[in-house]
Structures are given as C-alpha cells and as structure tokens.
Design a protein around this motif. Structure first.
Motif, short mmCIF file in Angstrom:
data_model
loop_
_atom_site.label_atom_id
_atom_site.label_comp_id
_atom_site.label_asym_id
_atom_site.label_seq_id
_atom_site.Cartn_x
_atom_site.Cartn_y
_atom_site.Cartn_z
N LYS A 198 0.86 -1.19 0.00
CA LYS A 198 0.00 0.00 0.00
C LYS A 198 0.89 1.24 0.00
CE LYS A 198 -3.92 -2.15 2.47
NZ LYS A 198 -3.36 -3.42 2.94
N ILE A 199 1.96 1.16 0.78
CA ILE A 199 2.87 2.31 0.90
C ILE A 199 3.77 2.43 -0.34
CG2 ILE A 199 4.81 3.24 2.25
CD1 ILE A 199 3.43 1.69 4.70
N ASN A 200 4.43 1.31 -0.70
CA ASN A 200 5.43 1.38 -1.77
C ASN A 200 4.83 1.50 -3.16
OD1 ASN A 200 7.28 1.10 0.25
ND2 ASN A 200 7.63 -1.08 -0.09
N LEU A 201 3.74 0.80 -3.40
CA LEU A 201 3.19 0.80 -4.76
C LEU A 201 2.06 1.81 -4.95
CD1 LEU A 201 3.10 -3.04 -5.65
CD2 LEU A 201 4.93 -1.38 -6.05
N GLY A 215 0.01 -8.08 -5.60
CA GLY A 215 0.37 -8.20 -7.00
C GLY A 215 -0.05 -7.01 -7.82
N ILE A 216 0.20 -7.13 -9.10
CA ILE A 216 -0.16 -6.06 -10.04
C ILE A 216 -0.97 -6.69 -11.18
CG2 ILE A 216 0.77 -4.48 -11.79
CD1 ILE A 216 2.97 -3.78 -9.75
N GLU A 233 9.05 -14.05 -23.23
CA GLU A 233 9.93 -12.97 -22.74
C GLU A 233 9.16 -12.03 -21.80
OE1 GLU A 233 9.68 -14.00 -25.80
OE2 GLU A 233 11.70 -14.72 -26.29
N THR A 234 7.97 -11.61 -22.24
CA THR A 234 7.19 -10.71 -21.38
C THR A 234 6.82 -11.39 -20.07
OG1 THR A 234 6.36 -9.52 -23.30
CG2 THR A 234 5.09 -9.29 -21.28
N ALA A 235 6.46 -12.67 -20.14
CA ALA A 235 6.12 -13.41 -18.92
C ALA A 235 7.32 -13.42 -17.97
CB ALA A 235 5.70 -14.84 -19.26
N ARG A 236 8.52 -13.62 -18.54
CA ARG A 236 9.74 -13.63 -17.73
C ARG A 236 9.94 -12.29 -17.03
NH1 ARG A 236 14.51 -16.40 -17.71
NH2 ARG A 236 13.64 -17.75 -19.34
N PHE A 237 9.85 -11.19 -17.80
CA PHE A 237 10.07 -9.87 -17.19
C PHE A 237 8.98 -9.55 -16.16
CE2 PHE A 237 12.65 -9.01 -21.10
CZ PHE A 237 13.83 -8.68 -20.44
N MET A 238 7.76 -9.97 -16.44
CA MET A 238 6.67 -9.71 -15.48
C MET A 238 6.94 -10.44 -14.16
SD MET A 238 3.27 -9.99 -17.95
CE MET A 238 2.07 -10.00 -16.60
N ALA A 239 7.35 -11.69 -14.25
CA ALA A 239 7.60 -12.48 -13.03
C ALA A 239 8.76 -11.88 -12.24
CB ALA A 239 7.90 -13.94 -13.40
N GLU A 240 9.81 -11.51 -12.95
CA GLU A 240 10.97 -10.92 -12.25
C GLU A 240 10.63 -9.54 -11.70
OE1 GLU A 240 14.03 -11.22 -15.23
OE2 GLU A 240 14.33 -13.37 -14.87
N GLY A 241 9.84 -8.79 -12.48
CA GLY A 241 9.44 -7.44 -12.05
C GLY A 241 8.59 -7.48 -10.79
N ILE A 242 7.62 -8.39 -10.74
CA ILE A 242 6.73 -8.40 -9.57
C ILE A 242 7.48 -8.90 -8.34
CG2 ILE A 242 5.70 -10.74 -9.84
CD1 ILE A 242 3.82 -7.54 -8.89
N ARG A 243 8.39 -9.84 -8.56
CA ARG A 243 9.18 -10.36 -7.43
C ARG A 243 9.97 -9.21 -6.78
NH1 ARG A 243 14.51 -12.60 -6.93
NH2 ARG A 243 14.56 -13.88 -5.04
N GLU A 244 10.56 -8.39 -7.62
CA GLU A 244 11.37 -7.29 -7.11
C GLU A 244 10.51 -6.19 -6.49
OE1 GLU A 244 14.24 -5.61 -9.97
OE2 GLU A 244 14.00 -3.84 -8.66
N LYS A 245 9.45 -5.79 -7.23
CA LYS A 245 8.60 -4.69 -6.75
C LYS A 245 7.99 -5.00 -5.39
CE LYS A 245 8.51 -1.65 -10.05
NZ LYS A 245 8.72 -0.21 -9.89
N CYS A 246 7.64 -6.25 -5.18
CA CYS A 246 6.94 -6.62 -3.95
C CYS A 246 7.89 -7.18 -2.89
CB CYS A 246 5.84 -7.64 -4.24
SG CYS A 246 4.53 -6.98 -5.27
N GLY A 247 9.15 -7.33 -3.23
CA GLY A 247 10.09 -7.91 -2.28
C GLY A 247 9.67 -9.31 -1.85
N ALA A 248 9.20 -10.09 -2.83
CA ALA A 248 8.72 -11.45 -2.52
C ALA A 248 9.80 -12.48 -2.89
CB ALA A 248 7.43 -11.74 -3.28
#
Lengths: 413, 413
Positions: A310-313, B301-302, B330-345
């Motif tokens: 909620k805070i970061n995104l 998630g996003i 390729e897009t699936a790969r970037f999406m998975a890596e992107g969400i992992r990083e954005k959410c710190g999961a």
C-alpha cells in the motif's frame, strides 16, 4: 404441457458433481411454454432408470433425459431405452463414417469403442451433435415424447437450444410462460418489499418472487399468455410500476450482469478504470475482466495485500495507516487516489477490509469494509459492515464497489 | 439402505436456483452407509408433492425432503405431510415460547405469521433448528422413515450433520460406503488412464471413477465395507498403487484444494509470493487469497491489463513487448521478475495470454498463455495452448500457475 427431466449419473447422487444442467433446462423449457413439473436424478443402474422413465411417461407429456449416452459399458441410457420402448439396435453406416471423419479431421484414430455410437434404437429419430459423438434420440409413443441427450453441458445446451426448444414451441402452439428479472443491487429484500408491497397482488396473473443473493436481489415476474407479445406487454406494464418505486436500484434485466453494465457505461463515456484491492485480493479485477473486451476500459490494478505494498506501490502515506489503520476510510481514500494516478485512469476504485475469519478487533470487526472511488471531481468513501463469511464478504465487497462505480457513472446518489 | 431425496420449490424447476443441497446430502448419506438412489425435485404444488412422496415411500426405505417448511402460505410441505400421513396439526406452547424468546433476544417482535411454526403434525418427532425457526419433522411408518428439513442450506446442513447422520449410522449398523478422491493437476484424464489401466479391475470391490474438471482430474475410489477401518485400509492400499504411477501429479486428497496446498508449502518454507496478472485480471490473486490466513505468505500483485502498466509498474522493457509481444515467453519472464522485485517477494509469478474471444492472431491464437515463475534461483516460463472459452482459459491458466508454484516448492519436474 408438463415435462419431466431425468438426469442420469452416480456422480450426481454421490454429491461429487453439482447439477447445473437442470437450471439451464428449466429456463429453456419455460421459454418454450413448457412447465418443468419434476426433475428426477437416478444413478447408473438400469432398473432404477427404467422405473424412473416409466413413471415419467405416465405423469407428464414430455420427458427429457440427460447423461449416460457415451460409448462405454457404464453408459446405460441407450440400452435402457431399447428395453423400455422394445426396440432393437440398428447399425448406421453413415453415422460411423461421419464419426470416423471427425476423428481423422482431428488427426487421431477413432477409439474402437466409439463404433458403438453408430448403433441406434430402431425407429428413433436423431438429433445431431455438433460438439461430441453421441447423438440425441427422440422417441414418440401414444402422444408422449421422450428425448435423450448427452450430459456434457455444451452438447446438451446446443441440442436443447437448436433442436428441442423449436420443436416444443411448435407443440405448445405459442402458449408461453415468460419470466422477467429486474436485477437490483444496493438494497435489501425487505426494503424492496416495503417499497412495492402495495402493488403486489396475489390474484394478479403476474407472479412475483424475490430472489436474494450476495450480489443483489432479483425480482422475478412471471406471466403465462397466449403469445410472447401479450406476455411482454403485461410484463412491461408491471416493470414500469417497479421502476417508479425502486428504479435507481435496478441495474439491469434478465441476464444482465453488473460488471457488463459498468463496462457499457465506461465505454459510452470513454472513461478508464483501475482498481486497488486489499481484502478482495484480485476478485474485483477478476470480476471486471470476466467481460470480453474489458481491456477497452480497464487498465489494471494493484493487489496491495501487504501494508508495505500500500505504501510502496500505491503511495499511501505510512502515517495514514499508523493513525487510522489499513482498514479505514482514510486508507481507502489514499488507495483510490493512488491507483488512479499510478495507472493514469479516469476512475480509481479501492477496497480494504477485514474478510476474516481472523484479524477482527472490537473496533474493526470481521466484515468491516471501506470502499473508495476517486475521479477527476472528488474522492468518496463508503463504510460497509457485512455479517457474512470470508468468501461472501469478498463477493459483497466486490459488488458494492461495482455499484459505486455504476452510481458514479449515472450520477445517482 | 436406499434413500430418496425430494427437494421442493418452483425456483429449482424454473432454473433460477442451482440446487447445491443435493450434493451435500449425497456425500453425507454415503458417509452413513446409505445409498442415495433417487433425487426428485418438485415445484410448490401439493398434488405433485403428494405423488412424489408416495412413490418415494414405496421404492426406498428412507426419504428426506428439503424445502417448503416456512410459515407463509406458499410453503406446503407440512400441510402435505399431514395429508399423506393422515395427521392433525397440534399446537405446541413450548415451541412458541422458545420462538418468541429467540426473537426477543434479537430485540425484535416476532412476526405473527411465525406462530404457525408452533403447529406440528401429531405424532411426528422433531429435529431442533439452531439457526432458523422451522423444526425438522420425523415420520416413521411401516419400517420406513421420512424426514422433512428446511431448504435453507445452513439449516439443512446442521440438521443432517448433527441429527440425521448419527441416526442413519445406527440404522445401517456400521455398514459404510467410503469414497476417497485423489486430486491431480497438470495431467489429462486419458494420460492418467494410460498409466493406471492395468491396475483398474472391473471386478474389484473398489470402484474407480475419473472426474475431470478445468482445475484438474479427480480420481474417485469407492468401497463398501463393514466398518470404516476396513474401508480405509482397502483405500490406503489402492492409493499406494496410484501414487507409484502418478504420484507427482497428486496434489492432495478429498477436499484438499490446490491454493491451500500452496499456502501450506509456502508457510512451511517461510517463503512469500507475489503475482503479476494480465489475462487473468486478478483471478490468480483472488484464488490465492480465498484461503484464510494467506496474508502470511501472499504479499499482493499487479494486474497489468494494459501494456503501459506492464512497462510502468512492472518494468517490462518496452523493447521486449515490441519485439516479442505482450503475450510471449519474454514478457512473462520480465513480469515475473518485475513483480518479485517490486513486492520484495521470494517468488514472483506471472500470467500473460489471449483469453479471447477476440484478440487472437494466427501466430498468437486465443488460448495461448505464458506463465513465468521467478525465484532466487532462476526464472522459468511455460507455454500453454488451451482450447477453451474465455472463462475456462482463465481458470485453467490460474491452476496451471498454482501447479507451477507447487512443483517449484516440491522441487519436482
């Protein structure tokens, strides 16, 4: 004309499959002026099925069976019908050829057992199966009709819609039973009743039923008439009376669904939408994107299940969460505004709440939900206190949010 | 002991309510060693109901009716039972008092019509209703039993579980029918059959059924035995045989659900999860958060429905979308890596695909879906080509993603 539906299959009686075919068939029969008087389910036992067919052929004019028409040994319907109507199985070369062609078109060899599908009871008429391999079977005897169709929903639905309903409409010579559903949301059944009770007349040819669900309350009007036009005209007149009393709660009719109505309104106004979900975890986005073509107006969203998201995104100020809690009008407001900005959408909608079963406090009990809606004009939030379980609270929150979007787009209070 | 269920109500025959009570009752009866042989649905017409009851009392030993026990005029079950069993209605002062107390405890006046609930057929026994106002009614005649319970699912379920099943267990003297479901995912029905066909024995006391759905294929084993222990032991032995052949596809048993299994594994390994969804629009997040307590491992998630959100919120390089398309490995790969990083999961999972019905091209047809899974080790992507409609493709994509998470956590291929 009265009808009976017989559904066949152990899985229905064991409680491992929920029978959704019956509802489809009941609706279609009514459209054709046929009253479904009985629905019987039997397992895969020949004696029980023979008994059920005999009974049905006695007590109604038209019998439909679904299920048990496959090629394997446990599918008994064809055998039982031959026994009941005293028919032999006859081999149909042309049916076998067309089955073989269908398999070869798919590039696979036909399993030998499927040859059985070309054996059909003598004297029966057939209904083509555009989707699968089992034909529908029509038996006529002493002014009564029995039709057997497969149990696979898509195959059954195609046969009922394309072949059986037109046939029934001819037989009923236009006598029709017509239903209309007025679909409402945002108002309880008892509150509707209070507003319309003086126009409900037990003696009227139009029967009224209230069908509440967690998505809203449907009002079902039913009328029987000589023809569709007469029925529609009576229903139109009654519908107008309901609209006068509860018009703003009616979001649509019959099969209209709230997410599709929202989509229609957004498209019409050329507006886009984004969502920020906490306790619904994606259900609002899922419900909006159930509608084909929703990409025209739905940008996407953020599932901010954890507070840090909620805070970061969503840029909810940490101090807002500290001071008021994640489940609060303030957090809902920041979430709605945040998602609107992040996604560049015209409308941002947020949901935050306590879905339960745990996580409630005396101050913020399970079922407490805040919904926010941010637009170029302003941001509004609403508080809801649902008394329901986790799954239901999530559905009710989602539909409450959709109703807020609807009211915003229609500029109603 | 054979039983029949009679469900009562026009709404069931009109196709406006899907009957979920029948599945619950079928399951509970089997647990009690009672075979549900027939299920009949009748509308709110006294003659039809009398006919159905008479027939059921002839062809089975035990009849359960649900529905039509309310206090208003359109609820006919009690009246019909009095007529069928030739009983008078008797007024029960104590029942009225306890009803009045219940209403006064809720701080509201009892509607006068509810007094009818204290009128009960002479000689019938009662089943207490802890949730609503209509009592269950037990009639015994000529070694046969009929029990009538309300149609409201929560009230029916409580009476069946707390009163009727224990009573039936006594009557069946321990004879039990026990089912076990082996729940599989990621493998087709025909492929399972190929792997196990040599251990399927038509003459075995253990019956086997394959129940495919879009979430996976259930294998149902059914055995009848003198007692539960014997049945369980036979089922255990058979289960082991299946595990040898298809163990890695079995994610659980009986009522286990894949999202709960994922949750259990994530909790056990102390790992967190985040999702990036395109074509599923929130369904994956919704399915994960169906599980109470999922906040322990699910960050959020996003929903990147629009491409701009894939770029702006998930940091998918625009050039990747330009070169390979939004629906690509390729897009699936970037999406998975992107969400992992954005959410710190610990684990990021992505879904991108063409759900249809429009938006397909010869190169990227409707039903093409890519799923990505990023962890601290690496990122994997998988391509799926589903041949199904929009709703089903979305469900299948969601369960394929959950199965990828399961396999990742169990380190199976």
């Amino acid at each position: 004309m009265r009808a009976e539906l017989i559904t066949i299959g152990d899985e229905l009686l064991f409680g491992q499959t929920i029978d959704t075919n019956a509802a489809f068939i009941g609706e279609k029969f009514a459209e054709a002026g046929v009253e479904l008087a009985f629905h019987t389910t039997v397992g895969d036992r020949a004696d029980d099925l023979i008994g059920a067919i005999g009974l049905a052929m006695n007590r109604v004019d038209f019998v439909l069976t679904t299920g048990g028409l496959g090629p394997t040994h446990d599918d008994i319907t064809k055998k039982v019908l031959c026994k009941f109507f005293k028919r032999q199985l006859v081999f149909h070369e042309d049916i076998l050829k067309s089955l073989e062609k269908r398999y070869s078109d798919l590039g696979i060899a036909m399993p030998p057992v499927n040859q059985n599908q070309a054996l059909l009871p003598q004297g029966a008429k057939f209904i083509e199966n555009k989707i699968g391999s089992a034909l529908g079977l029509i038996f006529e005897e002493r002014d009564k009709i029995l039709i057997a169709v497969p149990g696979v929903p898509a195959e059954m639905e195609a046969m009922v819609t394309d072949s059986i309903v037109p046939m029934l409409l001819q037989k009923t010579a236009g006598q029709v039973i017509v239903h209309r559903k007025l679909r409402t949301t945002g108002i309880m059944e008892s509150a509707i009743f209070e507003k319309v009770k003086d126009i409900i007349d037990e003696k009227s040819p139009i029967k009224v039923a209230f069908l509440p669900s967690y998505k809203g309350v449907d009002i079902r009007l039913t009328v029987r008439a000589d023809n569709r036009a007469k029925a529609e005209s009576a229903l139109n007149e009654m519908t107008e009376k309901y609209k006068e009393r509860i018009g703003k709660f009616i979001f649509g009719y019959d099969n209209d669904e709230l997410p599709a109505i929202i989509g229609y309104l957004l498209n019409e106004k050329k507006l886009t939408l984004a969502v920020a979900e906490s306790c619904t975890g994606g259900l609002l986005g899922k419900t909006i994107t159930d509608i084909p073509g929703s990409s025209a107006y739905f940008k996407g969203g953020i599932i901010s299940y954890a507070n840090e998201l909620k805070i970061n995104l969503l840029s909810v100020p940490p101090i807002a969460i500290e001071a008021h809690g994640a489940v609060s009008s303030e957090t809902a407001r920041f979430m709605a505004e945040g998602i609107r900005e992040k996604c560049g959408a015209d409308i941002g909608v947020s949901i935050t709440g306590v879905a339960g079963p745990t996580g409630g406090t005396p101050e913020k009990p399970v079922g407490l939900v805040y919904i926010g809606l941010a637009s170029d004009k302003n941001t509004i939030t609403k508080e809801f206190r649902f008394k329901s379980n986790r799954a239901t609270t999530r559905v009710r929150s989602t539909y409450a949010a959709l109703d807020m979007i609807r009211k915003h787009l229609l500029e109603i209070e």
